[in-house]
Design an enzyme around this catalytic site. Structure first.
Site, short mmCIF file in Angstrom:
data_model
loop_
_atom_site.label_atom_id
_atom_site.label_comp_id
_atom_site.label_asym_id
_atom_site.label_seq_id
_atom_site.Cartn_x
_atom_site.Cartn_y
_atom_site.Cartn_z
N GLU A 1 -58.25 -0.50 -32.72
CA GLU A 1 -58.57 0.79 -33.34
C GLU A 1 -58.94 0.60 -34.80
O GLU A 1 -59.87 1.26 -35.31
CB GLU A 1 -57.37 1.73 -33.22
N GLU A 2 -58.21 -0.27 -35.48
CA GLU A 2 -58.42 -0.43 -36.92
C GLU A 2 -59.78 -1.04 -37.25
O GLU A 2 -60.23 -0.97 -38.39
CB GLU A 2 -57.30 -1.28 -37.52
N ASP B 1 -51.04 9.14 -33.77
CA ASP B 1 -51.42 8.14 -34.76
C ASP B 1 -50.77 8.50 -36.09
O ASP B 1 -51.05 9.55 -36.66
CB ASP B 1 -52.95 8.11 -34.91
N HIS C 1 -51.94 1.22 -44.81
CA HIS C 1 -52.71 -0.03 -44.78
C HIS C 1 -52.26 -1.02 -45.84
O HIS C 1 -53.07 -1.79 -46.37
CB HIS C 1 -54.21 0.25 -44.90
#
Length: 495
Positions: A166-167, A195, A281
């Protein structure tokens, strides 16, 4: 959740799924919703943290940490009795990315009605990826294990998906969505995405909050007195986007990423005017420091509420249905105002057409017939498509029972070339005692849209006790463009 990019913005622009502000409908005897154990969910988070710690500090889709995450989830689900598939992403994913994990519960329910719950299992290389997105994966895993442990009577099938890569661009979920056959797409009644559901300065966001699945999630938060908002920060940036793009209704829960909480949101939810997740992140996205127990616990219970409300209980009673295999009294141009010169609605065996992709499908949802705008193919794709304006078709009168909940469901598609405009459309309405009310409208756009079956459902409870008709319209209403539409398997249920 993937970082914002121009590509993510483009994804927002092509959302094409059914949306309605009607309240979500549930089985008449939906079973009691179990509490999702926060303790167990946190134990899964600890496992994901330990996996990252033992494998270079992260769980990126190409890493040993991701491989170990796949093994943990797969083994727990298999032991609980799920049918588990590791789906390799053979196109569009980062080289070396691990598989999607797909888990089907074999506990019964209508095989043509599937509710899909998903979360991305991978993280970024900067850290363990605990809130983004071990929080969603742990929540999903615990709901699946609770379903297995309680084994409720189901009205629909339930599937769980843990997405890879996904990232790097929503790649695993996009591969799954784009490789689904049209008949399998039509079975999926809604996709729920989870998410970043444990942000420490979190908010309570629902994806596509006005959709039927979105309203179901909102109903849970309403029941505990928590205000919710549309998830604008995450629009097009998580794994619901590929399902939107193929016409499947979606929703989901998020608690916020790098965007700063506003003063109004602080007043509503508490916290500070800073990032919802200060470790988004980053290496500090670790367990337990980057998880809010309260936000996480509510997300799990909201997801369980949606599953038990929509997929468990006593099957609904069919009030009226039509598969178009025989003539049942639909009327073309019922008001005498249609302007289309070709491509009028008709019941029959459709012939496939293609122009920069499929525009009319020969495959129906059931049987050999559907309701289609000009069933013949002709020498070219544009010979029998809609031209000149609007074509309409209306069902026979349908006597609705005096009590609900009542739900209209049908399969549909709208296809057009890149020369279409927003004046072109597909619309479903209900004709009732007080007039005609549009339930759903899909507009055209200046992008190529291939034919692919989708499903929609809308509440008719407000018309209980009335004699109603279903009106379906489609139009090539601006400059001449290639437009096709079809409908199949219309059903009205009570309960």
């Amino acid at each position: 959740m993937r970082a914002f990019t121009a590509l993510a913005l483009a994804s927002v622009a092509v959302l094409v799924v059914p949306t309605t502000t009607a309240a979500a409908t549930a089985p008449a005897a939906a079973l009691a919703v179990p509490d999702i154990s926060l303790t167990n969910t946190k134990a899964h988070l600890q496992q994901f943290q330990s996996i990252a710690t033992a494998n270079g500090g992260n769980r990126r889709s190409t890493s040993a940490g991701y491989t170990a995450s796949v093994a943990y989830v797969s083994n727990r689900l298999t032991a609980a009795g799920f049918t588990v598939t590791r789906q390799n992403c053979t196109s569009g994913c980062t080289s070396g990315a691990g598989p999607n994990v797909i888990a089907d519960w074999p506990g019964g329910g209508d095989p043509n009605s599937v509710y899909l719950f998903g979360a991305h299992l991978d993280g970024v290389s900067a850290g363990p990826g605990i809130n983004d997105n071990a929080s969603g994966s742990a929540t999903l895993l615990e709901i699946a294990l609770t379903l297995a442990a309680t084994n409720p009577s189901l009205t629909s099938r339930v599937r769980f998906a843990f997405w890879t890569d996904e990232e790097q661009g929503l790649n695993g979920s996009r591969f799954y969505a784009n490789t689904l056959p049209s008949t399998e797409r039509a079975k999926i009644k809604a996709y729920f995405n989870f998410d970043m559901v444990g942000s420490t300065n979190g908010g309570y966001f629902i994806n596509r909050i006005t959709s039927v699945p979105g309203q179901t999630l909102k109903a849970y938060y309403d029941s505990i007195g928590v205000q919710t908002e549309e998830n604008t920060e995450g629009a097009g940036r998580s794994d619901d986007a590929p399902f939107n793009a193929i016409g499947i209704q979606t929703s989901g829960v998020a608690a916020g990423a790098s965007r700063a909480k506003t003063a109004a949101q602080v007043a509503k939810w508490g916290g500070t005017q800073s990032a919802f997740d200060p470790c988004y992140h980053r290496a500090c996205d670790t367990y337990p420091s980057n998880i809010s127990d309260t936000v996480l616990n509510r997300a799990g219970d909201a997801a369980a509420y949606a599953l038990w409300t929509l997929a468990t209980g006593t099957p609904a009673t069919v009030v009226w249905s039509d598969t178009f295999e025989t003539a049942t009294g639909w009327t073309v141009n019922p008001a005498g105002t249609d302007t289309a010169t070709t491509g009028q609605w008709e019941r029959g065996v459709p012939q496939a057409t293609n122009s920069s992709g499929p525009k009319q499908l020969a495959a129906t949802i059931s049987g050999t017939n559907d309701l289609v705008t000009g069933r013949l193919a002709g020498a070219s794709a544009g010979d029998y498509d809609i031209d000149g304006g609007t074509t309409s078709v209306r069902s026979p009168a349908i006597a609705l029972p005096a009590t609900g909940p009542l739900t209209l469901k049908l399969s549909w598609y709208l296809a057009h070339g890149s020369n279409a405009t927003s004046a072109d459309f597909f619309r479903v309405s209900v004709v009732h005692n007080g007039g005609t009310t549009a339930l759903f409208t899909q507009l055209g756009s200046a992008t190529n849209r291939d034919a692919a079956w989708a499903s929609g459902s809308w509440s008719l409870t407000g018309y209980a006790g009335q004699s109603v008709r279903i009106l379906v319209e489609a139009a090539d209403a601006a400059t001449a463009s290639l437009v096709e539409a079809a409908v199949d398997d219309v059903v009205i249920t009570q309960g």
